[in-house]
Motif scaffolding. Sequence first.
Motif, PDB file in Angstrom:
ATOM      1  N   LEU A  87       0.840  -1.207   0.000  1.00 21.40           N
ATOM      2  CA  LEU A  87       0.000   0.000   0.000  1.00 21.40           C
ATOM      3  C   LEU A  87       0.867   1.245   0.000  1.00 21.40           C
ATOM      4  CD1 LEU A  87      -2.792  -1.013   2.551  1.00 21.40           C
ATOM      5  CD2 LEU A  87      -2.779  -1.239   0.058  1.00 21.40           C
ATOM      6  N   ASN A  88       0.633   2.104  -0.974  1.00 20.60           N
ATOM      7  CA  ASN A  88       1.400   3.342  -1.118  1.00 20.60           C
ATOM      8  C   ASN A  88       0.433   4.514  -1.236  1.00 20.60           C
ATOM      9  OD1 ASN A  88       3.038   5.487  -1.853  1.00 20.60           O
ATOM     10  ND2 ASN A  88       4.275   4.294  -3.280  1.00 20.60           N
ATOM     11  N   PRO A  89       0.513   5.477  -0.330  1.00 20.54           N
ATOM     12  CA  PRO A  89      -0.397   6.634  -0.393  1.00 20.54           C
ATOM     13  C   PRO A  89      -0.382   7.352  -1.739  1.00 20.54           C
ATOM     14  CG  PRO A  89       0.791   6.629   1.680  1.00 20.54           C
ATOM     15  CD  PRO A  89       1.407   5.549   0.830  1.00 20.54           C
ATOM     16  N   LYS A  90       0.732   7.275  -2.436  1.00 22.08           N
ATOM     17  CA  LYS A  90       0.827   7.951  -3.728  1.00 22.08           C
ATOM     18  C   LYS A  90      -0.060   7.293  -4.782  1.00 22.08           C
ATOM     19  CE  LYS A  90       5.526   9.702  -3.053  1.00 22.08           C
ATOM     20  NZ  LYS A  90       6.922   9.744  -3.577  1.00 22.08           N
ATOM     21  N   ASN A  91      -0.476   6.067  -4.523  1.00 19.09           N
ATOM     22  CA  ASN A  91      -1.365   5.383  -5.459  1.00 19.09           C
ATOM     23  C   ASN A  91      -2.841   5.761  -5.252  1.00 19.09           C
ATOM     24  OD1 ASN A  91       0.795   3.998  -6.608  1.00 19.09           O
ATOM     25  ND2 ASN A  91       0.600   2.269  -5.186  1.00 19.09           N
ATOM     26  N   VAL A  92      -3.096   6.509  -4.199  1.00 16.42           N
ATOM     27  CA  VAL A  92      -4.454   6.994  -3.934  1.00 16.42           C
ATOM     28  C   VAL A  92      -4.638   8.316  -4.679  1.00 16.42           C
ATOM     29  CG1 VAL A  92      -6.077   7.773  -2.160  1.00 16.42           C
ATOM     30  CG2 VAL A  92      -4.465   5.905  -1.670  1.00 16.42           C
ATOM     31  N   ASN A  93      -5.768   8.465  -5.363  1.00 21.18           N
ATOM     32  CA  ASN A  93      -5.984   9.695  -6.122  1.00 21.18           C
ATOM     33  C   ASN A  93      -5.990  10.914  -5.199  1.00 21.18           C
ATOM     34  OD1 ASN A  93      -8.975  10.599  -5.501  1.00 21.18           O
ATOM     35  ND2 ASN A  93      -9.058   8.370  -5.782  1.00 21.18           N
ATOM     36  N   PRO A 165      -8.886   4.061   4.521  1.00 20.42           N
ATOM     37  CA  PRO A 165      -7.803   5.056   4.605  1.00 20.42           C
ATOM     38  C   PRO A 165      -6.793   4.776   5.719  1.00 20.42           C
ATOM     39  CG  PRO A 165      -9.910   6.139   4.249  1.00 20.42           C
ATOM     40  CD  PRO A 165     -10.204   4.689   4.482  1.00 20.42           C
ATOM     41  N   TYR A 166      -7.274   4.278   6.869  1.00 15.45           N
ATOM     42  CA  TYR A 166      -6.351   4.082   7.991  1.00 15.45           C
ATOM     43  C   TYR A 166      -5.280   3.027   7.711  1.00 15.45           C
ATOM     44  CZ  TYR A 166      -9.325   0.061   9.372  1.00 15.45           C
ATOM     45  OH  TYR A 166     -10.028  -1.114   9.403  1.00 15.45           O
ATOM     46  N   THR A 167      -5.496   2.161   6.716  1.00 13.10           N
ATOM     47  CA  THR A 167      -4.475   1.152   6.416  1.00 13.10           C
ATOM     48  C   THR A 167      -3.205   1.787   5.850  1.00 13.10           C
ATOM     49  OG1 THR A 167      -5.430   0.755   4.217  1.00 13.10           O
ATOM     50  CG2 THR A 167      -6.175  -0.676   6.016  1.00 13.10           C
ATOM     51  N   TYR A 168      -3.329   2.997   5.336  1.00  9.01           N
ATOM     52  CA  TYR A 168      -2.174   3.716   4.792  1.00  9.01           C
ATOM     53  C   TYR A 168      -1.483   4.569   5.860  1.00  9.01           C
ATOM     54  CZ  TYR A 168      -4.205   2.665   0.182  1.00  9.01           C
ATOM     55  OH  TYR A 168      -4.722   2.034  -0.926  1.00  9.01           O
ATOM     56  N   ASN A 169      -2.121   4.696   7.017  1.00  7.85           N
ATOM     57  CA  ASN A 169      -1.643   5.605   8.064  1.00  7.85           C
ATOM     58  C   ASN A 169      -0.645   4.894   8.977  1.00  7.85           C
ATOM     59  OD1 ASN A 169      -1.355   7.327  10.307  1.00  7.85           O
ATOM     60  ND2 ASN A 169      -3.439   8.114  10.065  1.00  7.85           N
ATOM     61  N   PRO A 170       0.598   5.365   9.043  1.00  3.86           N
ATOM     62  CA  PRO A 170       1.622   4.696   9.869  1.00  3.86           C
ATOM     63  C   PRO A 170       1.357   4.791  11.363  1.00  3.86           C
ATOM     64  CG  PRO A 170       2.453   6.777   9.012  1.00  3.86           C
ATOM     65  CD  PRO A 170       1.143   6.534   8.329  1.00  3.86           C
ATOM     66  N   ASN A 171       0.462   5.686  11.789  1.00  6.78           N
ATOM     67  CA  ASN A 171       0.183   5.878  13.215  1.00  6.78           C
ATOM     68  C   ASN A 171      -0.911   4.953  13.756  1.00  6.78           C
ATOM     69  OD1 ASN A 171       2.069   8.047  13.378  1.00  6.78           O
ATOM     70  ND2 ASN A 171       0.525   9.413  12.494  1.00  6.78           N
ATOM     71  N   VAL A 172      -1.501   4.161  12.881  1.00  7.70           N
ATOM     72  CA  VAL A 172      -2.579   3.264  13.290  1.00  7.70           C
ATOM     73  C   VAL A 172      -1.970   1.931  13.729  1.00  7.70           C
ATOM     74  CG1 VAL A 172      -4.654   2.043  12.520  1.00  7.70           C
ATOM     75  CG2 VAL A 172      -4.205   4.376  11.730  1.00  7.70           C
ATOM     76  N   PRO A 173      -2.463   1.364  14.853  1.00  7.72           N
ATOM     77  CA  PRO A 173      -1.927   0.077  15.332  1.00  7.72           C
ATOM     78  C   PRO A 173      -1.999  -1.002  14.258  1.00  7.72           C
ATOM     79  CG  PRO A 173      -3.337   1.082  16.998  1.00  7.72           C
ATOM     80  CD  PRO A 173      -3.485   1.915  15.757  1.00  7.72           C
ATOM     81  N   LEU A 174      -0.957  -1.807  14.195  1.00 13.20           N
ATOM     82  CA  LEU A 174      -0.856  -2.825  13.154  1.00 13.20           C
ATOM     83  C   LEU A 174      -1.981  -3.853  13.247  1.00 13.20           C
ATOM     84  CD1 LEU A 174       0.739  -4.045  10.807  1.00 13.20           C
ATOM     85  CD2 LEU A 174       2.120  -5.288  12.483  1.00 13.20           C
ATOM     86  N   ASP A 175      -2.299  -4.300  14.458  1.00 10.50           N
ATOM     87  CA  ASP A 175      -3.326  -5.330  14.595  1.00 10.50           C
ATOM     88  C   ASP A 175      -4.685  -4.837  14.113  1.00 10.50           C
ATOM     89  OD1 ASP A 175      -3.512  -3.516  16.669  1.00 10.50           O
ATOM     90  OD2 ASP A 175      -4.222  -4.985  18.130  1.00 10.50           O
ATOM     91  N   PHE A 176      -4.916  -3.537  14.231  1.00  8.11           N
ATOM     92  CA  PHE A 176      -6.169  -2.957  13.751  1.00  8.11           C
ATOM     93  C   PHE A 176      -6.214  -2.971  12.220  1.00  8.11           C
ATOM     94  CE2 PHE A 176      -9.127   0.534  12.794  1.00  8.11           C
ATOM     95  CZ  PHE A 176     -10.199   0.168  13.603  1.00  8.11           C
ATOM     96  N   LYS A 177      -5.109  -2.695  11.594  1.00 10.34           N
ATOM     97  CA  LYS A 177      -5.034  -2.699  10.131  1.00 10.34           C
ATOM     98  C   LYS A 177      -5.240  -4.093   9.553  1.00 10.34           C
ATOM     99  CE  LYS A 177      -1.647   1.063   9.620  1.00 10.34           C
ATOM    100  NZ  LYS A 177      -0.325   1.409   9.026  1.00 10.34           N
ATOM    101  N   LEU A 178      -4.839  -5.116  10.302  1.00 12.17           N
ATOM    102  CA  LEU A 178      -4.863  -6.471   9.773  1.00 12.17           C
ATOM    103  C   LEU A 178      -6.255  -7.111   9.799  1.00 12.17           C
ATOM    104  CD1 LEU A 178      -1.552  -7.880  11.320  1.00 12.17           C
ATOM    105  CD2 LEU A 178      -1.943  -7.045   8.983  1.00 12.17           C
ATOM    106  N   ARG A 179      -7.240  -6.421  10.324  1.00 10.07           N
ATOM    107  CA  ARG A 179      -8.598  -6.968  10.342  1.00 10.07           C
ATOM    108  C   ARG A 179      -9.142  -7.121   8.922  1.00 10.07           C
ATOM    109  NH1 ARG A 179     -12.515  -3.465  13.464  1.00 10.07           N
ATOM    110  NH2 ARG A 179     -11.844  -2.076  11.789  1.00 10.07           N
ATOM    111  N   GLY A 180      -9.994  -8.134   8.729  1.00  8.22           N
ATOM    112  CA  GLY A 180     -10.599  -8.326   7.413  1.00  8.22           C
ATOM    113  C   GLY A 180     -11.467  -7.148   7.001  1.00  8.22           C
ATOM    114  N   GLY A 181     -12.067  -6.469   7.971  1.00  6.56           N
ATOM    115  CA  GLY A 181     -12.909  -5.312   7.677  1.00  6.56           C
ATOM    116  C   GLY A 181     -12.140  -4.124   7.128  1.00  6.56           C
TER     117      GLY A 181
END
Length: 290
Positions: A87-93, A165-181
């Motif tokens: 995931l790269n923020p630059k790939n988001v429009n 959007p939060y999956t691109y955010n480095p400040n979000v906990p990793l375990d939260f990003k890994l959820r299927g949702g």
Amino acid sequence: MLLRKELTSLVISVIISTACFCQDTLVSVNEPIKTGLPDKPIAREQVYKLNLPVDIPITAITTGVTLYGFSKIYSKDPVTLEELATLNPKNVNRFDRSAIKHYNESWSKAGDYIFYGSMPLPVLFLLDKRMRKDFPKLATLYLEAMGATGIVYVTAVHFGDRYRPYTYNPNVPLDFKLRGGSRNSFFAGHPSLVSTSTFFMASVYAAYHPDSKIKWIFYTLAGVATAGVTTARYLGGRHFPTDLIIGVTLGTASGLVIPRLHMNKDLNKRKTVVMPFFGESSGLVLVHNF
């Protein structure tokens, strides 16, 4: 590749929603008007009509598919570390990119409060004398509107697989990003269902009380609730602006169009109507629509 998935999801969703929306069928007010002849009451004109052989199956199918779809989209496989690494923020429009910096659980909970508070709103129909008599029919119509929105939503999310959007955010906990949702960004479900519920309420109230001086309040509250949940989902880092725009547009359309399609067409087409009048005196009144 991601954009192609989103476009495919949107096309499939629109096809399904068109089938749900395009019903030339129609829920009602059967309140008798007192005429001084109790054995022969004159029926009040119906506001809505419900075609049971058509509307009941559609409502049952869309509601059932929606509930089943929710169970599927919230049980997706967890996101892998390899996926996150790509995931790269630059790939988001550019239009959507601003959402990446947002992540706030308080805002997310605020959006949940608005969402859950909006779902049982049709119960308020019981407070109105005219609508209370048609409550079972209005409840069915409400489920049809929510089902129309819901089936589009679960279809889009199931096929879309857009990362939040939060999956691109480095400040979000990793375990939260890994959820299927975390793949359920496209499109925004909370705003779409809230707008369906609240604008449905406003539309139905206005239909039953066309001369009411307070009907604008219901539309204003619908707009405020929709704007509130949309803002909360954006600042909570749950959705991109395009997700929110599509969700609000489809949800509002469902809330307004479904009741409109069920309006009593015979009543709308009649230019001249003769009705009984009761007040200090009684008689007949002729109404002509120009």
